[in-house]
Design a protein around this motif. Structure first.
Motif, PDB file in Angstrom:
ATOM      1  N   VAL A   1     -47.172 -25.708 -20.435  1.00 52.32           N
ATOM      2  CA  VAL A   1     -46.216 -24.608 -20.301  1.00 52.32           C
ATOM      3  C   VAL A   1     -44.842 -24.972 -20.866  1.00 52.32           C
ATOM      4  CG1 VAL A   1     -47.398 -23.463 -18.394  1.00 52.32           C
ATOM      5  CG2 VAL A   1     -45.704 -25.232 -17.891  1.00 52.32           C
ATOM      6  N   VAL A   2     -44.572 -26.268 -20.999  1.00 47.95           N
ATOM      7  CA  VAL A   2     -43.391 -26.766 -21.703  1.00 47.95           C
ATOM      8  C   VAL A   2     -43.890 -27.800 -22.697  1.00 47.95           C
ATOM      9  CG1 VAL A   2     -41.207 -28.027 -21.530  1.00 47.95           C
ATOM     10  CG2 VAL A   2     -41.825 -26.361 -19.768  1.00 47.95           C
ATOM     11  N   GLN A   3     -43.463 -27.661 -23.945  1.00 47.25           N
ATOM     12  CA  GLN A   3     -43.900 -28.574 -24.997  1.00 47.25           C
ATOM     13  C   GLN A   3     -42.688 -29.151 -25.722  1.00 47.25           C
ATOM     14  OE1 GLN A   3     -47.241 -27.105 -27.422  1.00 47.25           O
ATOM     15  NE2 GLN A   3     -47.287 -25.334 -26.048  1.00 47.25           N
ATOM     16  N   VAL A   4     -42.879 -30.345 -26.269  1.00 44.59           N
ATOM     17  CA  VAL A   4     -41.836 -31.004 -27.043  1.00 44.59           C
ATOM     18  C   VAL A   4     -42.376 -31.202 -28.459  1.00 44.59           C
ATOM     19  CG1 VAL A   4     -40.339 -33.017 -27.231  1.00 44.59           C
ATOM     20  CG2 VAL A   4     -41.004 -32.173 -24.962  1.00 44.59           C
TER      21      VAL A   4
ATOM     22  N   GLN B   1     -37.189 -31.459 -28.689  1.00 50.28           N
ATOM     23  CA  GLN B   1     -36.607 -30.890 -27.481  1.00 50.28           C
ATOM     24  C   GLN B   1     -37.630 -29.966 -26.825  1.00 50.28           C
ATOM     25  OE1 GLN B   1     -32.954 -28.761 -28.102  1.00 50.28           O
ATOM     26  NE2 GLN B   1     -32.840 -28.053 -25.995  1.00 50.28           N
ATOM     27  N   GLY B   2     -37.714 -30.022 -25.491  1.00 51.03           N
ATOM     28  CA  GLY B   2     -38.667 -29.200 -24.761  1.00 51.03           C
ATOM     29  C   GLY B   2     -38.373 -27.717 -24.898  1.00 51.03           C
ATOM     30  N   ARG B   3     -39.439 -26.955 -25.073  1.00 48.35           N
ATOM     31  CA  ARG B   3     -39.355 -25.491 -25.143  1.00 48.35           C
ATOM     32  C   ARG B   3     -40.525 -24.924 -24.357  1.00 48.35           C
ATOM     33  NH1 ARG B   3     -34.577 -24.959 -27.293  1.00 48.35           N
ATOM     34  NH2 ARG B   3     -34.324 -25.860 -29.333  1.00 48.35           N
ATOM     35  N   GLY B   4     -40.332 -23.771 -23.760  1.00 49.28           N
ATOM     36  CA  GLY B   4     -41.435 -23.091 -23.111  1.00 49.28           C
ATOM     37  C   GLY B   4     -42.485 -22.713 -24.142  1.00 49.28           C
TER      38      GLY B   4
END
Length: 188
Positions: free
Chosen positions: A106-109, A115-118
């Motif tokens: 549900v959050v990926q880098v 940088q983490g993004r939804g």
């Protein structure tokens, strides 16, 4: 929009880190994975398979506009009558199922952004329902096979649907993804 970290909302993040050598997917530092529901909500019919030159995730283009490879979309015999009327069409939307992608992130880098993004702010194949779409150029149709350019998926990917691309309604030249625009603009 309220920001939550994984522990605030009870999401387990203890998945092992690293990339799986077979699938090319894994958990990077800063990513968040969730437990999926026990059963899916809906069923789908695969209407064919996509044939591409790519056998691993590392070989796939980052996005469908990065490749000029001619790929073949094989339509199952039962669905071939649905191709009637596509002659003369130049572009199509193909919807396909990234069946080898993880479904719990549900959050990926993204490694290219760091940088983490939804997940819903990204076009990554890793998502709860790994449905991908590409606007492809149709080169020809013969014996239930479409020759197209503009794909970014692994060989053998299941096909979900085909829709004609209408430039009059499908094109939004002023569309913006905020974080991507801000990244390209650089620091203020």
């Amino acid at each position: 929009m309220t920001s939550h970290n994984a522990t605030d909302i009870g999401i387990a993040t203890s998945a092992p880190e690293g990339v799986d050598g077979e699938t090319g997917f894994g958990i990077r530092p800063g990513e968040v994975a969730v437990e999926l529901p026990a059963a899916p909500d809906a069923g789908l019919y695969f209407i064919g398979r996509i044939r591409t030159p790519w056998k691993s995730r590392a070989e796939c283009p980052k996005n469908s506009r990065e490749s000029d490879a001619v790929c073949t979309v094989e339509i199952d015999p039962a669905f071939r009558p649905a191709l009637e009327g596509l002659e003369g069409t130049t572009h199509l939307w193909l919807l396909y199922f990234m069946d080898r992608a993880p479904r719990n992130l549900v959050v990926q880098v993204p490694k290219t952004y760091g940088q983490g993004r939804g997940t819903f702010a990204l076009r990554s194949p890793a998502r709860p329902n790994p449905i991908a779409m590409s606007a492809v150029r149709l080169l020809g149709i013969e014996d239930g096979r479409l020759k197209v350019v503009g794909l970014d998926c692994l060989d053998g990917t299941p096909l979900l649907d085909i829709k004609p691309y209408f430039a009059s309604t499908d094109c939004f030249p002023d569309a913006v993804v905020g974080w991507h625009r801000d990244r390209e603009a650089g620091p203020s």
